[in-house]
Design an enzyme around this catalytic site. Structure first.
Site, PDB file in Angstrom:
ATOM      1  CB  CYS A  16      -0.921   0.127   1.328  1.00  0.00           C
ATOM      2  SG  CYS A  16      -1.897   1.652   1.265  1.00  0.00           S
ATOM      3  CB  CYS A  21      -1.877   4.443   4.548  1.00  0.00           C
ATOM      4  SG  CYS A  21      -3.225   4.181   3.798  1.00  0.00           S
ATOM      5  CB  SER A  22      -0.547   0.423   6.517  1.00  0.00           C
ATOM      6  OG  SER A  22      -1.491   0.896   7.470  1.00  0.00           O
ATOM      7  CB  CYS A  23      -4.648  -0.734   2.392  1.00  0.00           C
ATOM      8  SG  CYS A  23      -5.400   1.205   2.386  1.00  0.00           S
TER       9      CYS A  23
HETATM   10 FE    FE Z   1      -3.641   2.233   2.294  1.00  0.00          FE
END
Ligand code: FE
Length: 212
Positions: free
Chosen positions: A117, A120-122
């Site tokens: 991602c 961010c951190s999906c």
């Molecule tokens: Fe994300």
């Protein structure tokens, strides 16, 4: 840029960023509690780290591993998984937040898929649990797109030049899961035994599944 990476698919992280700021307040409170508990001698920080690690690398990804093992064992299920991952995964009982729109991408002898991602951190929580720290790092998020082969080498995975690398950018709308290649020497193994071979990293694409 690799073929699978598409920056024009409506990358909307707004919702996630709100969740992230909510999480950061929670994280602060957790940190305060943890400090206090450690200071009072009530918990051992190493024991806490071990619990978090278990959720990140063992308990969380077991759901994804069962999906992969079933796809390896059941061609009809695999076809359904590649066609409509969300319903195929929900059919195994795994659904919920951060797993509403799943896409499964299949590794083959000529194509290797890697999930990131970039913003961010999906991450697909229902099948992989919590994302590892490196997945959330800015180094991984930027370099996975710019130099995926270099990143994979650092994970110990050197791919021959003839293997195409596709990078998939997870978003608030779509979460990707890699269907790794079934290793040689696993003929006749039960789905349960196969699932034990499947690691978290093999479903993110930073590793292959090792032969037993
Ligand atoms: Fe994300």
């Amino acid at each position: 840029m690799s073929k699978g990476h598409d920056s024009d698919h409506g990358h909307d992280h707004g919702q996630d960023h709100e969740e992230h700021s909510a999480l950061s307040e929670t994280a602060l409170r957790v940190r305060a509690l943890e400090s206090l508990l450690v200071e009072k001698g009530l918990v051992d920080p190493a024991a806490l780290d071990a619990i978090v690690d278990a959720y990140q690398s063992k308990i969380g990804p077991r759901n994804g591993a069962r999906i992969v093992a079933r796809a390896w064992s059941d061609p009809a299920y695999k076809a359904q998984l590649l066609k409509d991952a969300t319903s195929a995964i929900a059919g195994m009982g795994y659904s919920g937040a951060q797993g509403e729109h799943m896409v499964v991408v299949e590794n083959t002898p000529s194509v290797h898929n890697l999930v990131v991602c970039t913003l961010c951190s999906c991450y697909p929580w229902p099948v992989l649990g919590l994302p590892p720290v490196w997945y959330k790092s800015s180094a991984y998020r930027s370099r996975a797109v710019i130099d995926p082969r270099g990143v994979l080498r650092e994970f110990g995975l050197a791919l021959p030049d003839e293997v195409a690398v596709r990078v998939w950018d997870s978003t608030a709308e779509i979460r990707y899961l890699v269907l790794p290649e079934r290793p040689a020497g696993t003929e006749g193994m039960t789905a349960e035994a196969l699932a034990d071979l499947v690691t978290r990293d093999s479903m993110i694409g930073t590793a292959k599944v090792a032969a037993p």
